[in-house]
Design a protein around this motif. Structure first.
Motif, PDB file in Angstrom:
ATOM      1  N   LEU A 193       0.825  -1.201   0.000  1.00 35.93           N
ATOM      2  CA  LEU A 193       0.000   0.000   0.000  1.00 35.93           C
ATOM      3  C   LEU A 193       0.860   1.252   0.000  1.00 35.93           C
ATOM      4  CD1 LEU A 193      -2.870   1.319   0.276  1.00 35.93           C
ATOM      5  CD2 LEU A 193      -2.385   1.415   2.720  1.00 35.93           C
ATOM      6  N   TYR A 194       1.919   1.246   0.810  1.00 34.25           N
ATOM      7  CA  TYR A 194       2.784   2.416   0.895  1.00 34.25           C
ATOM      8  C   TYR A 194       3.436   2.693  -0.460  1.00 34.25           C
ATOM      9  CZ  TYR A 194       5.508   5.974   3.254  1.00 34.25           C
ATOM     10  OH  TYR A 194       6.019   7.182   3.647  1.00 34.25           O
TER      11      TYR A 194
ATOM     12  N   GLY B  75       1.365   6.343  -7.019  1.00 36.68           N
ATOM     13  CA  GLY B  75       0.153   7.011  -7.480  1.00 36.68           C
ATOM     14  C   GLY B  75       0.158   8.508  -7.244  1.00 36.68           C
ATOM     15  N   LEU B  76       0.840   8.940  -6.199  1.00 37.73           N
ATOM     16  CA  LEU B  76       0.897  10.369  -5.897  1.00 37.73           C
ATOM     17  C   LEU B  76       1.585  11.163  -7.010  1.00 37.73           C
ATOM     18  CD1 LEU B  76       1.760  10.306  -2.087  1.00 37.73           C
ATOM     19  CD2 LEU B  76      -0.399  11.055  -3.126  1.00 37.73           C
ATOM     20  N   TRP B  77       2.481  10.527  -7.746  1.00 41.08           N
ATOM     21  CA  TRP B  77       3.184  11.228  -8.814  1.00 41.08           C
ATOM     22  C   TRP B  77       2.286  11.506 -10.020  1.00 41.08           C
ATOM     23  CZ3 TRP B  77       7.198  13.997  -7.999  1.00 41.08           C
ATOM     24  CH2 TRP B  77       8.087  13.665  -6.987  1.00 41.08           C
TER      25      TRP B  77
ATOM     26  N   LEU C  13      -6.290  11.005  -6.949  1.00 43.01           N
ATOM     27  CA  LEU C  13      -6.359   9.545  -6.963  1.00 43.01           C
ATOM     28  C   LEU C  13      -7.799   9.131  -6.658  1.00 43.01           C
ATOM     29  CD1 LEU C  13      -3.197   8.531  -4.911  1.00 43.01           C
ATOM     30  CD2 LEU C  13      -3.604   8.079  -7.320  1.00 43.01           C
ATOM     31  N   ALA C  14      -8.335   8.263  -7.459  1.00 45.95           N
ATOM     32  CA  ALA C  14      -9.722   7.845  -7.285  1.00 45.95           C
ATOM     33  C   ALA C  14      -9.943   7.137  -5.953  1.00 45.95           C
ATOM     34  CB  ALA C  14     -10.145   6.941  -8.445  1.00 45.95           C
ATOM     35  N   ASP C  15      -8.918   6.444  -5.467  1.00 42.12           N
ATOM     36  CA  ASP C  15      -9.077   5.657  -4.240  1.00 42.12           C
ATOM     37  C   ASP C  15      -8.305   6.235  -3.050  1.00 42.12           C
ATOM     38  OD1 ASP C  15      -6.546   5.084  -5.150  1.00 42.12           O
ATOM     39  OD2 ASP C  15      -6.719   2.921  -4.874  1.00 42.12           O
ATOM     40  N   ALA C  16      -8.039   7.536  -3.075  1.00 41.22           N
ATOM     41  CA  ALA C  16      -7.269   8.153  -1.988  1.00 41.22           C
ATOM     42  C   ALA C  16      -7.948   7.978  -0.636  1.00 41.22           C
ATOM     43  CB  ALA C  16      -7.023   9.628  -2.276  1.00 41.22           C
ATOM     44  N   ALA C  17      -9.251   8.153  -0.575  1.00 38.56           N
ATOM     45  CA  ALA C  17      -9.971   8.022   0.698  1.00 38.56           C
ATOM     46  C   ALA C  17      -9.847   6.595   1.239  1.00 38.56           C
ATOM     47  CB  ALA C  17     -11.432   8.411   0.527  1.00 38.56           C
ATOM     48  N   GLU C  18      -9.935   5.622   0.361  1.00 38.50           N
ATOM     49  CA  GLU C  18      -9.792   4.223   0.791  1.00 38.50           C
ATOM     50  C   GLU C  18      -8.372   3.955   1.292  1.00 38.50           C
ATOM     51  OE1 GLU C  18     -10.717   0.385   1.779  1.00 38.50           O
ATOM     52  OE2 GLU C  18     -12.064   2.005   1.245  1.00 38.50           O
ATOM     53  N   ARG C  19      -7.385   4.515   0.623  1.00 36.17           N
ATOM     54  CA  ARG C  19      -6.002   4.356   1.056  1.00 36.17           C
ATOM     55  C   ARG C  19      -5.793   4.977   2.441  1.00 36.17           C
ATOM     56  NH1 ARG C  19      -2.376   2.857  -3.032  1.00 36.17           N
ATOM     57  NH2 ARG C  19      -3.395   2.651  -5.051  1.00 36.17           N
TER      58      ARG C  19
ATOM     59  N   LEU D  81       2.533   8.809   8.725  1.00 34.30           N
ATOM     60  CA  LEU D  81       1.815  10.066   8.886  1.00 34.30           C
ATOM     61  C   LEU D  81       2.008  10.971   7.664  1.00 34.30           C
ATOM     62  CD1 LEU D  81       0.076  11.667  10.927  1.00 34.30           C
ATOM     63  CD2 LEU D  81       2.212  12.640  11.779  1.00 34.30           C
ATOM     64  N   CYS D  82       3.216  11.019   7.159  1.00 31.45           N
ATOM     65  CA  CYS D  82       3.506  11.809   5.959  1.00 31.45           C
ATOM     66  C   CYS D  82       2.677  11.308   4.784  1.00 31.45           C
ATOM     67  CB  CYS D  82       4.995  11.730   5.635  1.00 31.45           C
ATOM     68  SG  CYS D  82       5.455  12.635   4.142  1.00 31.45           S
ATOM     69  N   LEU D  83       2.603  10.003   4.611  1.00 27.88           N
ATOM     70  CA  LEU D  83       1.816   9.458   3.512  1.00 27.88           C
ATOM     71  C   LEU D  83       0.340   9.792   3.692  1.00 27.88           C
ATOM     72  CD1 LEU D  83       1.618   7.874   0.898  1.00 27.88           C
ATOM     73  CD2 LEU D  83       1.439   5.783   2.280  1.00 27.88           C
ATOM     74  N   ARG D  84      -0.136   9.727   4.904  1.00 28.98           N
ATOM     75  CA  ARG D  84      -1.543  10.065   5.177  1.00 28.98           C
ATOM     76  C   ARG D  84      -1.840  11.494   4.729  1.00 28.98           C
ATOM     77  NH1 ARG D  84      -4.570  12.649   9.058  1.00 28.98           N
ATOM     78  NH2 ARG D  84      -6.636  11.786   9.389  1.00 28.98           N
ATOM     79  N   TYR D  85      -1.034  12.430   5.170  1.00 28.81           N
ATOM     80  CA  TYR D  85      -1.255  13.825   4.793  1.00 28.81           C
ATOM     81  C   TYR D  85      -1.041  14.046   3.301  1.00 28.81           C
ATOM     82  CZ  TYR D  85      -1.937  15.374   9.567  1.00 28.81           C
ATOM     83  OH  TYR D  85      -2.437  15.568  10.820  1.00 28.81           O
ATOM     84  N   ALA D  86      -0.097  13.344   2.713  1.00 28.18           N
ATOM     85  CA  ALA D  86       0.131  13.474   1.274  1.00 28.18           C
ATOM     86  C   ALA D  86      -1.096  13.018   0.491  1.00 28.18           C
ATOM     87  CB  ALA D  86       1.366  12.674   0.862  1.00 28.18           C
TER      88      ALA D  86
END
Length: 131
Positions: free
Chosen positions: A52-53, A59-61, A67-73, A103-108
């Motif tokens: 996932l990470y 996907g962030l790039w 991202l269509a599934d950002a909320a799910e991630r 935490l960084c990935l969450r905020y990103a």
């Protein structure tokens, strides 16, 4: 002391929308990825978290659209042990670095989804862990 560069970045993120913000958070998450991957690779049961990470950073790039599934991630990230409440807190060095990487990935992901750097603080209340 505020530097000239710091002010310019802050202004660009505050005034910027969409692609500029998405590229910035992708770069931040990319810089933290080696910490999470390096500290959690080989830990039994964390294979899906690593996938996932890595997939999320990739996907962030794709900065041209959310991202269509950002909320799910983000929901999956909340399940990471690093982001779970712990009465004793985080005491180990490796756990601390893995926490900040998660935490960084969450905020990103939140900022990428909104295209706005200010929007990522509106989820999860005042605790940066979203607890």
């Amino acid at each position: 002391m505020e530097t000239l560069v710091e002010g310019a970045v802050e202004e660009a993120l505050r005034d910027g929308r969409g692609e500029a913000v998405r590229l910035y958070v992708a770069a931040c998450a990319e810089r933290m990825a080696p910490l999470f991957v390096g500290l959690r690779a080989g830990v039994p049961g964390r294979e899906a978290d690593l996938d996932l990470y890595v997939e999320s950073v990739s996907g962030l790039w794709l900065a041209h659209k959310p991202l269509a599934d950002a909320a799910e991630r983000v929901r999956w990230l909340k399940r990471f042990p690093e982001l779970q409440p712990d009465e004793e807190g985080i005491t180990g060095v490796a756990d601390t670095y893995a926490f900040f990487a998660a935490l960084c990935l969450r905020y990103a992901l939140l900022a990428h989804n909104s295209g706005n750097a200010d929007g990522c603080g509106s989820f999860g209340g005042t605790d940066p862990g979203g607890r």
